[in-house]
Design a protein around this motif. Structure first.
Motif, mmCIF file in Angstrom:
data_model
loop_
_atom_site.group_PDB
_atom_site.id
_atom_site.type_symbol
_atom_site.label_atom_id
_atom_site.label_comp_id
_atom_site.label_asym_id
_atom_site.label_seq_id
_atom_site.Cartn_x
_atom_site.Cartn_y
_atom_site.Cartn_z
ATOM 1 N N UNK A 1 0.703 -1.321 -0.027
ATOM 2 C CA UNK A 1 -0.042 -0.036 0.006
ATOM 3 C C UNK A 1 0.937 1.166 -0.040
ATOM 4 N N UNK A 2 0.155 2.461 -0.207
ATOM 5 C CA UNK A 2 1.093 3.721 -0.066
ATOM 6 C C UNK A 2 1.775 4.078 0.944
ATOM 7 N N UNK A 3 1.334 3.294 2.230
ATOM 8 C CA UNK A 3 2.297 3.525 3.371
ATOM 9 C C UNK A 3 3.290 2.560 3.659
ATOM 10 N N UNK A 4 3.687 1.794 2.795
ATOM 11 C CA UNK A 4 4.648 0.743 2.655
ATOM 12 C C UNK A 4 4.565 -0.409 2.954
ATOM 13 N N UNK A 5 3.058 -0.718 3.595
ATOM 14 C CA UNK A 5 2.861 -1.877 4.181
ATOM 15 C C UNK A 5 2.646 -3.094 3.027
ATOM 16 N N UNK A 6 3.081 -4.254 3.451
ATOM 17 C CA UNK A 6 3.130 -5.295 2.344
ATOM 18 C C UNK A 6 2.629 -6.655 2.764
ATOM 19 N N UNK A 7 2.011 -7.154 1.880
ATOM 20 C CA UNK A 7 1.558 -8.772 1.946
ATOM 21 C C UNK A 7 2.524 -9.646 1.111
ATOM 22 N N UNK A 8 2.981 -10.655 1.910
ATOM 23 C CA UNK A 8 3.785 -11.576 0.986
ATOM 24 C C UNK A 8 2.962 -12.852 1.088
ATOM 25 N N UNK A 9 3.824 -14.109 1.097
ATOM 26 C CA UNK A 9 3.050 -15.300 0.742
ATOM 27 C C UNK A 9 2.348 -15.721 1.971
ATOM 28 N N UNK A 10 2.433 -15.097 2.965
ATOM 29 C CA UNK A 10 1.779 -15.466 4.371
ATOM 30 C C UNK A 10 2.506 -16.232 5.382
ATOM 31 N N UNK A 11 3.857 -16.623 4.981
ATOM 32 C CA UNK A 11 4.549 -17.318 6.003
ATOM 33 C C UNK A 11 5.368 -16.589 7.292
ATOM 34 N N UNK A 12 5.460 -15.266 6.994
ATOM 35 C CA UNK A 12 6.028 -14.191 7.918
ATOM 36 C C UNK A 12 7.490 -14.321 7.769
ATOM 37 N N UNK A 13 8.191 -14.912 6.824
ATOM 38 C CA UNK A 13 9.588 -14.720 7.288
ATOM 39 C C UNK A 13 10.335 -13.606 7.127
ATOM 40 N N UNK A 14 9.921 -12.826 6.054
ATOM 41 C CA UNK A 14 10.394 -11.388 6.157
ATOM 42 C C UNK A 14 9.763 -10.701 7.343
ATOM 43 N N UNK A 15 8.568 -10.751 7.797
ATOM 44 C CA UNK A 15 8.419 -9.723 8.799
ATOM 45 C C UNK A 15 9.110 -10.208 9.964
ATOM 46 N N UNK A 16 9.514 -11.370 10.261
ATOM 47 C CA UNK A 16 10.239 -11.863 11.527
ATOM 48 C C UNK A 16 11.567 -11.299 11.506
ATOM 49 N N UNK A 17 12.208 -11.440 9.981
ATOM 50 C CA UNK A 17 13.690 -10.870 9.980
ATOM 51 C C UNK A 17 13.466 -9.076 10.092
ATOM 52 N N UNK A 18 12.580 -8.583 9.443
ATOM 53 C CA UNK A 18 12.500 -7.262 9.494
ATOM 54 C C UNK A 18 12.420 -6.585 11.164
ATOM 55 N N UNK A 19 11.554 -7.393 11.869
ATOM 56 C CA UNK A 19 11.492 -7.099 13.373
ATOM 57 C C UNK A 19 12.619 -7.163 14.062
ATOM 58 N N UNK A 20 13.599 -7.726 13.579
ATOM 59 C CA UNK A 20 14.920 -7.835 14.446
ATOM 60 C C UNK A 20 15.887 -6.569 14.127
ATOM 61 N N UNK A 21 15.441 -5.549 12.865
ATOM 62 C CA UNK A 21 16.007 -4.338 12.730
ATOM 63 C C UNK A 21 17.669 -4.574 12.119
ATOM 64 N N UNK A 22 17.656 -5.647 11.332
ATOM 65 C CA UNK A 22 19.016 -5.744 10.880
ATOM 66 C C UNK A 22 19.438 -5.323 9.606
ATOM 67 N N UNK A 23 18.290 -4.465 9.136
ATOM 68 C CA UNK A 23 18.620 -3.374 7.808
ATOM 69 C C UNK A 23 18.293 -1.904 7.932
ATOM 70 N N UNK A 24 19.230 -1.157 7.597
ATOM 71 C CA UNK A 24 19.052 0.044 7.906
ATOM 72 C C UNK A 24 17.962 0.778 7.133
ATOM 73 N N UNK A 25 17.725 0.275 5.715
ATOM 74 C CA UNK A 25 16.734 1.030 4.947
ATOM 75 C C UNK A 25 16.206 -0.441 3.799
ATOM 76 N N UNK A 26 14.835 -0.301 3.873
ATOM 77 C CA UNK A 26 14.058 -1.239 3.326
ATOM 78 C C UNK A 26 13.608 -0.862 1.986
#
Length: 192
Positions: A133-158
């Motif tokens: 969406x226009x706020x940068x929210x995403x829907x992936x395949x539903x397994x949550x792999x990227x959401x869990x990775x992103x929650x660890x704040x291991x990337x400075x910019x996405x």
């Protein structure tokens, strides 16, 4: 699409159906436009460590970004599914895109199996998605792999990559969803 009437699963099915209707030429041509836009940004140019996905199906093709990153000696890494709930990014150790050794991992996704060099933190992470969406929210395949990775704040910019027909007005969001900082399509760049 009026998303207030749709669940994430309904949005996922509909946008995937639309994305899968793109021709191979549309996918390649639009992916090249998107890749060139990413490569020309200061965020990409200033990044020395990049995590990126290897495309499956009708996803935005990332091959040109990977090629450019290898040619400019950036540390670029691909995800590998480690267990039922975790992805880890492994540095591409080959010098050229054509030399990368890929094998099928979980869900039939191709993974860079030769590397054992884990990238713990990165300047830039480029993520796939089925819908944004226009706020940068995403829907992936539903397994949550990227959401869990992103929650660890291991990337400075996405950065999210999508074709224009994957952008919708609003995605139902949970407290665990991490939005991207910017979206690239073949028609525009959306800073969120």
């Amino acid at each position: 699409m009026a998303t207030n009437l749709f669940s994430k699963e309904q949005i996922r099915r509909e946008i995937l159906r639309i994305r899968n209707s793109l021709s191979k030429n549309e996918i390649v041509g639009n992916s090249n436009i998107i890749s060139n836009r990413v490569i020309s940004t200061k965020e990409y140019k200033n990044s020395s460590s990049i995590g990126i996905y290897y495309p499956i199906g009708s996803e935005v093709n990332t091959f040109e970004i990977i090629r450019h990153s290898l040619a400019t000696k950036k540390d670029i890494s691909l995800p590998r599914i480690i267990d039922s709930n975790r992805i880890v990014f492994f540095k591409i150790i080959e010098n050229s895109f054509e030399d990368i050794k890929m094998t099928k991992g979980k869900y039939g996704i191709l993974e860079n199996s030769m590397s054992d060099s884990i990238i713990e933190e990165m300047d830039l992470l480029i993520v796939p998605g089925i819908a944004f969406d226009l706020q940068g929210n995403r829907i992936g395949h539903g397994k949550g792999y990227y959401d869990r990775f992103l929650s660890q704040r291991k990337a400075n910019y996405i950065i999210g990559l999508a074709f224009e027909n994957q952008i919708i007005n609003k995605i139902p969001k949970t407290e665990y969803d991490i939005p991207v900082n910017v979206l690239f399509t073949e028609k525009r760049i959306i800073y969120t």
